[in-house]
Scaffold this active site. Structure first.
Site, PDB file in Angstrom:
ATOM      1  N   LYS A 110     -11.330  -3.063  -1.658  1.00 59.66           N
ATOM      2  CA  LYS A 110     -10.776  -2.384  -2.839  1.00 59.66           C
ATOM      3  C   LYS A 110     -11.179  -3.087  -4.125  1.00 59.66           C
ATOM      4  O   LYS A 110     -11.306  -2.451  -5.164  1.00 59.66           O
ATOM      5  CB  LYS A 110      -9.256  -2.259  -2.726  1.00 59.66           C
ATOM      6  CG  LYS A 110      -8.835  -1.328  -1.607  1.00 59.66           C
ATOM      7  CD  LYS A 110      -7.892  -0.248  -2.059  1.00 59.66           C
ATOM      8  CE  LYS A 110      -7.937   0.915  -1.070  1.00 59.66           C
ATOM      9  NZ  LYS A 110      -6.676   1.276  -0.523  1.00 59.66           N
ATOM     10  N   LYS A 192     -13.853   4.530   7.589  1.00 60.37           N
ATOM     11  CA  LYS A 192     -12.607   5.203   7.968  1.00 60.37           C
ATOM     12  C   LYS A 192     -12.307   6.372   7.012  1.00 60.37           C
ATOM     13  O   LYS A 192     -12.759   6.368   5.861  1.00 60.37           O
ATOM     14  CB  LYS A 192     -11.451   4.210   8.016  1.00 60.37           C
ATOM     15  CG  LYS A 192     -10.869   3.846   6.670  1.00 60.37           C
ATOM     16  CD  LYS A 192      -9.446   3.317   6.819  1.00 60.37           C
ATOM     17  CE  LYS A 192      -8.793   3.290   5.444  1.00 60.37           C
ATOM     18  NZ  LYS A 192      -7.427   3.652   5.392  1.00 60.37           N
ATOM     19  N   LYS A 195      -7.770   8.134   1.876  1.00 59.44           N
ATOM     20  CA  LYS A 195      -7.266   8.978   0.786  1.00 59.44           C
ATOM     21  C   LYS A 195      -8.062   8.791  -0.486  1.00 59.44           C
ATOM     22  O   LYS A 195      -8.256   9.729  -1.256  1.00 59.44           O
ATOM     23  CB  LYS A 195      -5.811   8.596   0.479  1.00 59.44           C
ATOM     24  CG  LYS A 195      -4.808   9.231   1.383  1.00 59.44           C
ATOM     25  CD  LYS A 195      -3.425   9.082   0.737  1.00 59.44           C
ATOM     26  CE  LYS A 195      -2.404   8.618   1.743  1.00 59.44           C
ATOM     27  NZ  LYS A 195      -1.816   7.323   1.454  1.00 59.44           N
TER      28      LYS A 195
END
Ligand code: AQP
Length: 324
Positions: A110, A192, A195
């Site tokens: 992130k 993966k 969202k």
């Protein structure tokens, strides 16, 4: 046994959230004491719009309930409504080595993804998550594979606190589903489903036409054989996992069903399986969207119950740490 898990109100839930986490919640709430949380404070660690956060929180509550979380059996509440989460997080900061935070995979990924908006909250995210878990003296944390490392860190933090201040917290352990712990992206099956990467997602409440469109366009592998081979055929292996999870059929049975058939036949059938399995959830969600007062009342009752557990843990923590 006490169970705790959370979901971020960062947008619509996808089938990865459902198969990795929510399906476990549904089984556990039948026999254990479950606490489920909408972790709005975690959602603030990446860029977000304060005007849409309240709506996202309500949407997340509707999604939990439409998926089958039963407020008679489980506690469902919003993280920021129980202020003990942030209080405990601060205290846990003082027993957590910075090096442990820097090696977290989610932080590494992130911090690359949100380079321009990198804030300390993103680094400290696992400490707040440890506080979420430890406040409820949680024994088991059902999550998808991406959160396993954070739960293991929560266990390490509990141990460090207990070692320094005396036995206080239960050391939690992770629960991963046997299959579906890491549902992969529809557009890049090496990553993966996430969202924060919308094209990767098949949302739980996508309309049937959209489900069909997305499944037919899902990136698959070379060849035409329907075979479960996560290394050579990650795209097809991922779709076989999804097929199995939504149909209840074992993967070898599905392989047999589609022997000598191509990807298109397999994908058409998969889309139908998903559409049918999710139809009752879609109906329930539509009904709940028109019952905002009822949903808010569930969250308010849930926060009351959560607060009473959290306050008793914090009382002990304050005593042990000399904050009296
Ligand atoms: N792809 C996935 N496969 C299986 N489980 C998954 N989970 C998330 N993605 C998958 C699990 O869903 C629960 C709730 O996740 P979250 O709301 O905390 O968000 P997240 O883990 O950060 O993953 P998202 O939803 O895909 O968002 P981003 O874009 O932030 O990565 C957790 O138990 C998680 O393991």
């Amino acid at each position: 046994m006490r169970i705790f898990s959370g979901i971020q109100p960062t947008g619509a839930l996808h089938i990865g959230n459902y198969l990795g986490a929510i399906k476990q919640f549904l089984e556990l709430q039948e026999k254990e004491e479950c606490v489920f949380c909408i972790v709005d404070l975690h959602a603030m660690t990446i860029p977000y719009d304060p005007r849409t956060l309240p709506k996202n929180v309500l949407d997340a509550a509707v999604c939990y309930l439409a998926s089958g979380i039963d407020p008679e059996k489980s506690i469902l509440f919003v993280q920021s409504q129980v202020t003990e989460h942030t209080e405990l997080a601060w205290i846990l900061n003082t027993v957590t080595p910075v090096g442990d935070l820097l090696r977290m995979t989610q932080y590494k990924e992130k911090s690359r993804q949100f380079q321009k908006d990198l804030n300390a909250g993103l680094l400290n995210y696992p400490i707040l998550m440890a506080a979420d878990i430890l406040l409820y003296q949680t024994e088991v944390v059902p999550v998808g594979q991406d959160q396993q490392q954070h739960v293991e860190l929560a266990r390490t933090i509990a141990r460090a606190f207990n070692h320094r201040f005396g036995p206080t917290f239960v050391e939690p352990r992770v629960s991963l589903p046997k299959t579906g712990a890491k549902i992969l992206s529809l557009t890049d099956p090496k990553k993966k489903m996430s969202k924060s990467v919308p094209p990767s997602c098949l949302y739980l409440f996508d309309e049937p036409e959209i489900i069909e469109k997305k499944i037919m366009a899902a990136v698959t592998d070379l060849g035409r054989e329907i075979k479960f081979d996560p290394i050579k055929k990650p795209g097809i292996a991922n779709l076989l996992t999804v097929y199995s999870q939504f149909s209840g059929l074992a993967i070898p049975k599905i392989e047999k069903k589609f022997r000598n058939k191509g990807y298109a036949d397999f994908k058409k059938s998969l889309a139908q399986v998903i559409i049918e399995a999710l139809e009752p959830l879609r109906k329930k969600r539509k009904e709940l969207l028109s019952r905002e007062v009822y949903v808010r009342e569930i969250l308010s009752q849930g926060a009351k119950k959560a607060r009473s557990i959290a306050q008793s843990t914090m009382e002990e923590v304050r005593k042990k740490t000399g904050l009296v």
